[in-house]
Structures are given as C-alpha cells and as structure tokens.
Write a protein that holds these residues in place. Structure first.
Motif, mmCIF file in Angstrom:
data_model
loop_
_atom_site.group_PDB
_atom_site.id
_atom_site.type_symbol
_atom_site.label_atom_id
_atom_site.label_comp_id
_atom_site.label_asym_id
_atom_site.label_seq_id
_atom_site.Cartn_x
_atom_site.Cartn_y
_atom_site.Cartn_z
ATOM 1 N N ARG A 1 -7.402 -0.052 0.641
ATOM 2 C CA ARG A 1 -6.161 -0.831 0.626
ATOM 3 C C ARG A 1 -5.273 -0.589 1.839
ATOM 4 O O ARG A 1 -4.275 -1.275 2.019
ATOM 5 C CB ARG A 1 -5.339 -0.482 -0.628
ATOM 6 N N ALA A 2 -5.579 0.440 2.643
ATOM 7 C CA ALA A 2 -4.660 0.792 3.725
ATOM 8 C C ALA A 2 -4.762 -0.188 4.887
ATOM 9 O O ALA A 2 -5.825 -0.346 5.475
ATOM 10 C CB ALA A 2 -4.948 2.200 4.223
ATOM 11 N N PRO A 3 -3.645 -0.857 5.234
ATOM 12 C CA PRO A 3 -3.678 -1.731 6.402
ATOM 13 C C PRO A 3 -3.835 -0.919 7.690
ATOM 14 O O PRO A 3 -3.394 0.225 7.756
ATOM 15 C CB PRO A 3 -2.297 -2.406 6.380
ATOM 16 N N ARG B 1 -3.358 7.174 10.920
ATOM 17 C CA ARG B 1 -2.619 8.410 10.650
ATOM 18 C C ARG B 1 -3.533 9.638 10.698
ATOM 19 O O ARG B 1 -3.555 10.470 9.803
ATOM 20 C CB ARG B 1 -1.887 8.316 9.308
ATOM 21 N N GLU C 1 0.273 5.444 0.335
ATOM 22 C CA GLU C 1 -0.652 6.562 0.500
ATOM 23 C C GLU C 1 0.011 7.824 -0.028
ATOM 24 O O GLU C 1 1.094 8.193 0.417
ATOM 25 C CB GLU C 1 -0.999 6.723 1.968
ATOM 26 N N GLU D 1 3.561 1.118 2.865
ATOM 27 C CA GLU D 1 3.358 -0.017 3.763
ATOM 28 C C GLU D 1 3.816 -1.288 3.070
ATOM 29 O O GLU D 1 3.379 -1.610 1.971
ATOM 30 C CB GLU D 1 1.870 -0.157 4.118
ATOM 31 N N PHE E 1 -1.563 -6.955 6.073
ATOM 32 C CA PHE E 1 -2.036 -7.299 4.738
ATOM 33 C C PHE E 1 -2.141 -8.820 4.650
ATOM 34 O O PHE E 1 -1.236 -9.527 5.081
ATOM 35 C CB PHE E 1 -1.043 -6.763 3.709
ATOM 36 N N VAL F 1 3.091 7.603 2.661
ATOM 37 C CA VAL F 1 3.346 6.478 3.552
ATOM 38 C C VAL F 1 3.430 5.236 2.694
ATOM 39 O O VAL F 1 2.601 5.043 1.799
ATOM 40 C CB VAL F 1 2.234 6.317 4.607
ATOM 41 N N ARG G 1 -10.990 5.983 8.761
ATOM 42 C CA ARG G 1 -11.171 5.189 7.547
ATOM 43 C C ARG G 1 -12.210 4.106 7.812
ATOM 44 O O ARG G 1 -12.129 3.412 8.826
ATOM 45 C CB ARG G 1 -9.849 4.530 7.143
ATOM 46 N N PHE H 1 0.849 -1.202 0.000
ATOM 47 C CA PHE H 1 0.000 0.000 0.000
ATOM 48 C C PHE H 1 0.873 1.237 0.000
ATOM 49 O O PHE H 1 1.874 1.299 0.701
ATOM 50 C CB PHE H 1 -0.896 0.013 1.245
ATOM 51 N N ARG I 1 -2.723 -1.216 11.521
ATOM 52 C CA ARG I 1 -1.794 -2.010 12.328
ATOM 53 C C ARG I 1 -2.251 -2.092 13.781
ATOM 54 O O ARG I 1 -3.174 -1.407 14.192
ATOM 55 C CB ARG I 1 -0.402 -1.377 12.258
#
Lengths: 122, 377
Positions: free
Chosen positions: B300-302, B354, A38, A56, B325, A54, B358, A36, B304
């Motif tokens: 798509r953003a994991p 961040r 961003e 990932e 992921f 960012v 989301r 990923f 954590r």
C-alpha cells in the motif's frame, strides 16, 4: 485520561502509564484523504521525538513523531487495510500506536486540549 | 497578500472554499471541500471543472500570407502539422537542440480566418510559458508573430462532460476528439476544444476573462459538475500515464526515452528538420539507455517522485518521476525512468522508500483505461 498535543499536531493521550499516539483531528483535516499509514513494530523502543510512523495522504507523506519515550506495545492494525480511518476519527478509532511510557515527565511542556485548540485557531 | 498572479476565477475558488496554493507563479486551488479523493472520483464518474487559466494560450501567425505556418512551426516541433485540417489539434513537443523537451503543448490549426492568414492556436504549460513564447519568438523572428492571449481556460472533464456542455451548446456533443470549434453562448465568444489531460472525454473552453465566472457558474449549476483542484488533476493524469512537464519530461529527457515517439510522425522521423532530430534519429537506430515505464509498488505504500529504483541485484537503475495513490486504480501507482534492460513489463525491482527496499514491478500504462470520445458509427 489526560490529553496532550505537540506543535506538530501529534497527540499523546495518557491513561496510567500507557500513551495512545496519533495525529490530531486538525492534522487529518490538513492532510486530506489518508491512503497509507506506516506503523512501527510492536516492541520498538523509542525516545521522545523519534519518528514512529508515516502517514501518506493523496498529496504527500508526513512523518509522525512520538511525544513520549517508551516501548510500543500495540499498533492500530485497522489502519493497514483502512487508512481512511484516520480521517474518520483521528483522535478516536484512527489512533496509531500505544506506548508504555518510561518517563512520565515527557508530557510536561506539551499543550493540553484548550491550549492546542487555541494554537490551531491562530 | 501573495505576489502570485490570480486567474479570472480566483474569487470563485475562494467562494467555493478552495484551499489555495502557489503553482507556477499563480495562486491556484489545490482542492475544494470535496477533497482530492472525492474530486478524483467525481471526475471519473461525472464531470469535473478545472481552472487551467494559468496555462499559456497564444496564436501564431505568419508575417507573410504565403508562408505556410504549419510548415514553419514544424521547424520547432516534431509533430505532423502540415497535414492538420482546419480545427484539428495535436499533442506535440517543443524540442531543444540536444533532443530534450522544452515543453509539451497542444497545437490546433485554424484556417478559416477572414484575413486569409492561417494560424496555429497553442496551449502550453504555465511554468514554461514565458520561456516558450520567448523561444518561439526568437526562432521564428521576422517570419511569424505570436499573439499571447490573456484569456481564461476552463476544462470540463468526465463521462458526463459532453452531456452537460451540450445542454448549452448542442453542437459540441458530436465534435471529434482533438478538434476545436469557435462558438457563441449568449454574448460569450467561446473557443471549445475536445481534449483534456485526465484520460476522460471532455473539453477545454477558452473565454474572455470578464465572462469566465459567469460561464463557470453556468456549468457548476448542473448536479453532475463539481469544481476540481490541482491535486486531483495530478492523480487523474498519472492514472492514465500522461506526463507532467518538469517531472516526467524535461530538457534532459528525449521523446524516445519518454515513450513519446507516437507524437513524432513517420515523415518527421525520416526527414528530421526539428531541433534535436539527429539525436532522435540516432536513438531510433541504436536504442536508448533508459526508458519511462509504469511502476506498480506491491503493498500500500506510495513511492513518490525521486524515489530510487534498484534492480533485484541491488544496483540503482533509475528513479520515480511521478508517484502517488491512484484512487480509481485503488492503490499506489508511479512512473519513472529505468535502464532499458529493466524496462520490460513485469520486471521485478525494488523501490527505496524511507531507507527500506520495497518490491515493485514494471507495469503497463495506462493504469486506468482512457475513455476518450469515439463517434457512434
């Protein structure tokens, strides 16, 4: 085009007043499989050293900072659906953003390609 | 040189090009040149070999031949041990007085010993092993002895694991899931268990340290087998919804909150007789305030570990305990605790990643189907 690198393994490739920003090939190798990325909005104005993206990997998230100040004029939207492009060509097809530079002297103090190669070999 | 311990396979990891990281006091391979994604996929499609020698292995024996060791150990764990058959293994929990979890562990009953004593073979987490063994020794002081085994432990996991191992040990092909057998290959004494922590069929093999590299090379010589690091081990277990101790479960989470009541037998729920039983029984009657759930981030953003979970009305309702992921799933996956009223499958929540909310949904686990061995009837 002149190539410049930071100690945090970002690059700024300069052509005229446009800088292409991304992470170095060494960085992508250390990150492992990128899953990923961003990216900022086009039009964002950033200072030298601002966090602008960012990345990932399967393992962890890492911030990416811009080595030069300016306005984001383009983002690499390929990375949204195919983040692994960073692994496939970090310093070519896997670039992050293009910035219109406000202060050309920002690149002073950055490493050139030879210095960076020596830096990562340490 | 680091002060960390090294397993018997350390030199082989280095030879294979592993990236070594400190983990639970050991220098362990986090990935090999194949990379986390490739290693994950290889394990799901073929067979992955994992060094899990950092985990604690021990044999628990009663001091008196007339003591039922399974019954005795039931005072520390909530699993049904008395009904275990010889060679049968169970996932269980070492319980704290307050109903929290000191560790999760595998317990196998070993009855056919020459001296007539019954024993339990325990495998515990690396990061907890010293505390676990101290706890067991202290609680069972005088009634049982714990022999800590300094042996290698090698996991072979994946749909091709049985086929590969059976080329050397034909009998393992039809071993039931969650069973153990003692066997021999050339001059190597092997303790083979059909179990694992990847959601795939597979084995864990306990072997003397000095023979571990020889045995591992034998397995790696097969085209189907690749060495797999801790990175892929984590994404594999997360995809099938398995808890990682110290993250998804710890002394502050109870089995009822963690959704691990399946590990507490019916008789044990009713009778109690293990640390924290009163709390667990009370939670079974009155319910719990929070529950461990699967979380699927949109996009798509994991998200954590430690990512905060918010309700759609903007209240903090929990936290992600494992997230990343899922290579087989093909997107970000996570698990965490939310207030019980938000624990229903499909509940919409926000994840604060961040500084940005989301959208995500509470989702059913496992995210990828488990693929354990079932005998052909």
């Amino acid at each position: 085009m002149s190539k410049h690198y930071t100690e945090d393994h970002e690059y700024a490739f300069i052509e005229g007043d446009i800088a292409t920003i991304g992470v170095s090939n060494h960085a992508q190798d250390q990150l492992g499989d990128v899953v990923f990325v961003e990216l900022p909005e086009v039009g964002k104005v950033c200072e030298k050293g601002d966090e602008i993206a960012v990345v990932e990997s399967v393992k962890a998230a890492s911030e990416v900072y811009t080595a030069v100040a300016g306005e984001v004029i383009e983002v690499n939207s390929v990375l949204e659906d195919a983040p692994q492009t960073v692994n496939e060509g970090a310093e070519t097809v896997g670039w992050f953003i293009k910035i219109k530079i406000t202060n050309p002297s920002d690149v002073e103090g950055l490493m050139d390609e030879a210095a960076y190669t020596a830096f990562v070999a340490e | 040189m680091s002060d960390n311990l090294k397993t018997a396979l350390y030199d082989l990891h280095v030879e294979l090009g592993a990236k070594i990281v400190p983990f639970a006091g050991y220098d362990m391979p986090v990935q090999y040149p194949l990379g986390v994604l490739g290693e994950h996929n290889h394990t799901r499609q073929n067979a992955g070999l994992f060094d899990v020698s950092h985990m604690g292995q021990a044999i628990l024996s009663a001091t008196d031949k007339n003591t039922n060791i399974a019954e005795l150990f039931e005072t520390l764990v909530p699993g049904l041990l008395i009904s275990l058959q010889d060679g049968q293994m169970r996932y269980s929990l070492l319980m704290a007085e307050g109903g929290g979890i000191l560790d999760d562990l595998m317990i196998t009953r070993i009855s056919n010993n020459a001296d007539g004593f019954e024993r339990l073979f325990l495998v515990v987490n690396a990061g907890c092993k010293h505390a676990d063994f101290q706890h067991i020794n202290q609680k069972l002081n005088g009634q049982a002895t714990l022999e800590i085994l300094d042996r290698a432990l090698i996991a072979l996991q994946g749909p091709k694991a049985a086929e590969v191992l059976a080329r050397h040990l034909p009998d393992v092909a039809t071993m039931p899931f969650m069973s153990l057998t003692h066997t021999k290959l050339n001059d190597m004494n092997l303790v083979v268990s059909r179990c694992g922590y990847t959601g795939e069929d597979g084995y864990e093999i306990s072997i003397a340290n000095h023979q571990a590299i020889e045995f591992t090379k034998l397995l790696l010589a097969h085209d189907e087998v690749e060495a797999i690091g801790l990175g892929a081990r984590d994404s594999l277990r997360l995809e099938v919804g398995l808890c990682l101790y110290g993250h998804d479960i710890d002394t502050k989470t109870t089995p009822a909150e963690a959704g691990l009541m399946w590990a507490i037998g019916k008789r044990r729920r009713e009778e109690g007789g293990f640390p924290g039983a009163d709390i667990i029984q009370q939670q079974l009657t009155n319910g719990v305030f929070r529950k461990r759930v699967g979380i699927l981030p949109e996009g798509r953003a994991p998200a954590r570990e430690h990512t905060e979970i918010y309700s759609k009305s903007g209240n903090k309702i929990g936290e992600i305990t494992s997230g990343g992921f899922g290579p087989t799933f093909g997107g970000p996956i996570a698990m965490g605790y939310v207030a019980t009223e938000f624990a229903d499958i499909g509940t919409e929540v926000d994840l604060m990643v961040r500084g940005k909310a989301r959208p995500a949904k509470v989702a059913k686990m496992p995210f990828v189907p488990q693929n354990y061995y079932k005998p052909k009837s």
